[in-house]
Motif scaffolding. Structure first.
Motif, PDB file in Angstrom:
ATOM      1  N   LYS A  29      44.694  14.902  68.009  1.00 22.21           N
ATOM      2  CA  LYS A  29      45.957  15.157  67.312  1.00 22.21           C
ATOM      3  C   LYS A  29      47.096  15.615  68.215  1.00 22.21           C
ATOM      4  O   LYS A  29      48.188  15.044  68.186  1.00 22.21           O
ATOM      5  CB  LYS A  29      45.725  16.209  66.202  1.00 22.21           C
ATOM      6  N   ALA A  33      50.255  13.352  69.434  1.00 22.50           N
ATOM      7  CA  ALA A  33      51.527  13.723  68.797  1.00 22.50           C
ATOM      8  C   ALA A  33      52.593  14.019  69.846  1.00 22.50           C
ATOM      9  O   ALA A  33      53.759  13.640  69.696  1.00 22.50           O
ATOM     10  CB  ALA A  33      51.320  14.933  67.890  1.00 22.50           C
ATOM     11  N   HIS A 181      48.750  21.467  58.798  1.00 23.42           N
ATOM     12  CA  HIS A 181      49.339  20.151  59.049  1.00 23.42           C
ATOM     13  C   HIS A 181      49.728  19.421  57.766  1.00 23.42           C
ATOM     14  O   HIS A 181      50.559  18.511  57.804  1.00 23.42           O
ATOM     15  CB  HIS A 181      48.398  19.286  59.902  1.00 23.42           C
ATOM     16  N   LYS A 185      53.388  16.653  56.436  1.00 21.18           N
ATOM     17  CA  LYS A 185      53.339  15.292  55.917  1.00 21.18           C
ATOM     18  C   LYS A 185      54.663  14.931  55.254  1.00 21.18           C
ATOM     19  O   LYS A 185      55.272  15.731  54.537  1.00 21.18           O
ATOM     20  CB  LYS A 185      52.173  15.140  54.927  1.00 21.18           C
ATOM     21  N   GLU A 186      55.106  13.707  55.493  1.00 17.60           N
ATOM     22  CA  GLU A 186      56.394  13.236  54.979  1.00 17.60           C
ATOM     23  C   GLU A 186      56.480  13.374  53.465  1.00 17.60           C
ATOM     24  O   GLU A 186      57.496  13.822  52.918  1.00 17.60           O
ATOM     25  CB  GLU A 186      56.608  11.775  55.375  1.00 17.60           C
ATOM     26  N   GLN A 380      47.707  10.528  51.421  1.00 15.09           N
ATOM     27  CA  GLN A 380      46.930   9.710  52.347  1.00 15.09           C
ATOM     28  C   GLN A 380      45.917   8.910  51.544  1.00 15.09           C
ATOM     29  O   GLN A 380      45.574   9.297  50.433  1.00 15.09           O
ATOM     30  CB  GLN A 380      46.227  10.583  53.403  1.00 15.09           C
ATOM     31  N   GLU A 383      51.253   6.740  52.110  1.00  9.10           N
ATOM     32  CA  GLU A 383      52.120   7.721  51.465  1.00  9.10           C
ATOM     33  C   GLU A 383      53.070   6.998  50.522  1.00  9.10           C
ATOM     34  O   GLU A 383      53.816   6.109  50.945  1.00  9.10           O
ATOM     35  CB  GLU A 383      52.923   8.511  52.516  1.00  9.10           C
ATOM     36  N   GLU A 410      56.755   3.760  53.249  1.00 11.72           N
ATOM     37  CA  GLU A 410      56.598   2.984  54.469  1.00 11.72           C
ATOM     38  C   GLU A 410      57.579   1.822  54.537  1.00 11.72           C
ATOM     39  O   GLU A 410      57.910   1.341  55.608  1.00 11.72           O
ATOM     40  CB  GLU A 410      55.160   2.477  54.590  1.00 11.72           C
ATOM     41  N   ARG A 417      58.552   7.053  60.746  1.00 14.36           N
ATOM     42  CA  ARG A 417      58.081   8.275  60.102  1.00 14.36           C
ATOM     43  C   ARG A 417      57.054   8.946  61.000  1.00 14.36           C
ATOM     44  O   ARG A 417      55.973   8.419  61.226  1.00 14.36           O
ATOM     45  CB  ARG A 417      57.491   7.953  58.739  1.00 14.36           C
ATOM     46  N   GLU A 419      54.166  11.429  62.371  1.00 17.56           N
ATOM     47  CA  GLU A 419      52.970  12.017  61.796  1.00 17.56           C
ATOM     48  C   GLU A 419      53.136  13.534  61.702  1.00 17.56           C
ATOM     49  O   GLU A 419      54.022  14.131  62.321  1.00 17.56           O
ATOM     50  CB  GLU A 419      51.749  11.666  62.646  1.00 17.56           C
ATOM     51  N   GLU A 422      53.107  15.767  64.918  1.00 23.68           N
ATOM     52  CA  GLU A 422      54.299  15.538  65.721  1.00 23.68           C
ATOM     53  C   GLU A 422      55.494  16.270  65.132  1.00 23.68           C
ATOM     54  O   GLU A 422      56.248  16.954  65.841  1.00 23.68           O
ATOM     55  CB  GLU A 422      54.591  14.038  65.815  1.00 23.68           C
TER      56      GLU A 422
END
Length: 491
Positions: A29, A33, A181, A185-186, A380, A383, A410, A417, A419, A422
Motif C-alpha cells: 500500500k 501510493a 484508510h 475512499k472517494e 468496493q 465505487e 469511474e 481518482r 486510491e 495515496e
C-alpha cells in the motif's frame, strides 16, 4: 479548543520515514501510493522516503527488494520507466531496530537538515511508544513533525488510552494522524458532498423516512499471513471498532458548520456518544459472531479458520460480526442500524445501504408490497452510487418495475481518482486532519465496542459456523428478518 487547523504545505525539504518499511503494508500500500503521488507531482520536490527495517541491507539491496516486491502492486497503465527511476531515486534504506535508542542516531544522520518530518508507524502498536521516545531522545521531533499511527490502536479502551497518553507525551494532538484508510475512499468522501452539498436528500435523511441502514464490509479472503495477529484480535476489533463505526459516523452525523477538521470530527464524536449502549440482553439478542468453516472461495477450495496455519486448536476468535445498533437522537430514533463484516464471504464487497420507508398506501395493484426505494453507496470493488426507485414498465397498463439511477464515479469524471492511501498520505504531508480520527473519537468507539466484547466473554458461546464463500451464519439473516428486512444481496 481548536488545535487542528490545516497548515500550508510543508516547506522543502520533506523526510517521510516508514517504520516497518519492508513489511506487508509498506509493500502493498504505502510505497505504491507514494509512487502514484510522485508520478502526479503531489510530493514536494525535495522529498526523501526512508524505509526502516532490521535487515542489514545496503541501499542497493533495498532498491532490488522494491523492484521485486512493490512493482507488482502498481497498475501497468500508471507505470513509466522514467517515473519509476526518479521515484527510486527518492528512496533510502536505514537499518534500525526500533527498540534500540542508538539506532535512532543513525536515522538522524540520514535525514535532511531542517526538513519537515513525517513518521509513519506501520508497526505493531506495542512499538509505538518506544519509537516515539527514541525519536524524542535523538532530537528528531519538533513542532513541524507529524506521526501516523496505523490501526489497531489498542486492544481495549484502557490500552487505547494508554497509547494516546504515551504518544501524546511527544506529539501534540494536531501532530497525530490516526489513519483509517476507509476515510480516504472517494465514495466515502463523496458521501459528505451527497448529504451536505445537495438539498435533495436532507429532508428525508431521518426517521421516519428511513426504515433502516445497512453497512457491510465483506472480504472474500481468509486470514492468510495475518493469522498470528488476527487470532488475538478478531473481526470486532479489526473492523467494527474502526472502519464500520467511522462509516456510520459519516452516514449519521449532523451537518458540520464548516470543513474545519474539528468541526467535522465534533459531529462524528456526537454520533459515537449517541450510540445506545448494549446490555447483556442486547448482546445476546442483537449480535452475531461467526467463524468460517471449509468451503469454496472464488471457485477454489478454502479451508476453515481452524485449519489455517498458525491458528490455535479450538480458537473461538470471530471472523464475522453482524449486529443491530441504535442511535439515541431525534434524527435516528427507532431506525435500526445494521453492521456486518466478515472474512471468506461470498464476495469482496463494501457498501452502505439507506433503505427508505415503505409506502403507507399504494394505488398501483402491481406494486410490490414493500418499497424498493434505496440509496446504495458501493465502496468496493468498484465505487458507485445508485438510487433504486419504481418506474412504469413500457406497454399498456400500470405495471411497475424497479429501476436504478446510477452515478458511476469511474466514468462520470475524467480526472484520475487517487486510491485511499495515496489521498491520505497527501493529506498528512499537507497537514490536513479532517479524514483522521481524533483521540476522543477513538476512545468513544472503544467505549461502545468494549461492553459487547465483554458480553461475548460472559456468554461464553462459540462463534456460529458459516461456510467459506457464503454470506455468513443464518443467524445474521434472522437478525434482519426480525425487523422485516434482509441484507440487500439476499433480497
Amino acid at each position: 479548543m481548536n488545535t487542528s487547523k490545516p497548515r500550508p504545505a510543508p516547506s522543502e525539504p520533506l523526510d517521510l520515514v516508514i517504520f516497518g518499511g519492508v513489511g506487508d503494508l509498506s509493500v502493498r500500500k504505502l510505497l505504491p501510493a507514494l509512487y502514484m503521488a510522485h508520478l502526479h507531482n503531489n510530493l514536494p520536490p525535495a522529498t526523501r522516503i526512508h524505509a526502516l527495517g532490521r535487515q542489514a541491507w545496503e541501499r542497493t539491496e533495498f532498491v532490488a527488494f522494491v523492484q521485486e516486491k512493490v512493482r507488482g502492486f502498481i497498475e501497468n497503465k500508471a507505470f513509466t520507466d522514467a517515473a519509476w527511476a526518479s521515484f527510486l531515486d527518492r528512496l533510502n534504506y536505514v537499518s534500525v531496530d526500533a527498540t534500540q535508542a542508538p539506532d535512532f542516531h543513525t536515522l538522524a544522520a540520514a535525514l535532511q537538515s531542517g526538513s519537515d518530518r513525517v513518521y509513519y508507524l506501520a508497526t505493531a502498536p506495542s512499538l509505538f511508544v518506544g519509537i516515539c521516545a527514541n525519536l524524542h531522545g535523538a532530537g528528531l521531533i519538533d513542532e513541524r513533525a507529524r506521526v501516523v499511527l496505523e490501526k489497531p490502536l489498542g486492544h481495549d479502551l484502557a490500552s487505547a488510552r494508554q497509547i494516546n497518553d504515551d504518544v501524546g507525551r511527544y506529539f501534540q494532538e494536531q501532530q497525530i494522524f490516526r489513519i483509517d484508510h476507509y476515510l480516504g475512499k472517494e465514495t466515502v468522501q463523496n458521501l459528505m458532498v451527497l448529504r451536505f452539498g445537495n438539498t435533495i436528500f436532507e429532508p428525508l435523511w431521518r426517521s421516519p423516512y428511513i426504515k433502516s441502514v445497512q453497512i457491510t464490509v465483506a472480504e472474500a479472503v481468509g486470514v492468510g499471513s495475518r493469522a498470528g495477529f488476527y487470532d488475538g484480535t478478531g473481526a470486532m476489533r479489526d473492523m467494527v471498532q474502526n472502519h464500520l463505526l467511522q462509516l456510520l459516523c459519516i452516514v449519521a452525523m449532523e451537518p458540520p458548520v464548516s470543513l474545519d477538521p474539528d468541526a467535522v470530527r465534533d459531529e462524528k464524536l456526537k454520533v459515537l456518544r449517541s450510540l445506545r449502549p448494549m446490555t447483556m440482553a442486547d448482546v445476546a439478542r442483537d449480535t452475531v459472531r461467526g467463524q468460517y468453516s471449509a468451503g469454496a472461495s472464488n471457485g477454489d477450495a478454502a479451508v476453515g479458520y481452524l485449519q489455517e496455519a498458525n491458528i490455535p486448536e479450538g480458537s473461538a476468535t470471530e471472523t464475522f460480526v453482524a449486529l443491530k445498533a441504535h442511535i439515541n437522537n431525534w434524527r435516528w430514533a427507532n431506525v435500526p442500524i445494521f453492521l456486518r463484516t466478515g472474512k471468506r464471504m461470498a464476495a469482496r464487497q463494501s457498501e452502505i445501504v439507506i433503505e427508505f420507508a415503505d409506502l403507507p398506501f399504494t394505488i398501483f395493484q402491481d406494486s410490490p408490497h414493500k418499497s424498493v426505494n434505496r440509496l446504495m453507496i458501493r465502496l468496493q470493488p468498484e465505487e458507485h452510487i445508485q438510487l433504486h426507485m419504481m418506474a412504469k414498465e413500457p406497454g399498456s397498463g400500470m405495471k411497475l418495475r424497479p429501476v436504478n439511477l446510477n452515478l458511476d464515479l469511474e466514468t462520470a469524471f475524467s480526472e484520475r481518482r487517487a486510491e485511499a492511501y495515496e489521498r491520505l498520505l497527501i493529506d498528512v504531508i499537507k497537514g490536513r486532519l479532517t479524514h483522521f480520527m481524533r483521540r476522543d473519537e477513538l476512545e468513544a468507539a472503544w467505549s461502545w465496542v468494549e461492553p459487547i466484547i465483554n458480553g461475548w466473554q460472559q456468554l461464553n458461546e462459540k462463534p456460529k459456523a458459516y461456510t467459506a464463500g457464503s454470506w455468513g451464519p443464518a443467524a445474521s439473516s434472522a437478525l434482519m428478518a426480525r425487523e422485516g428486512s434482509s441484507w440487500v444481496e439476499e433480497s
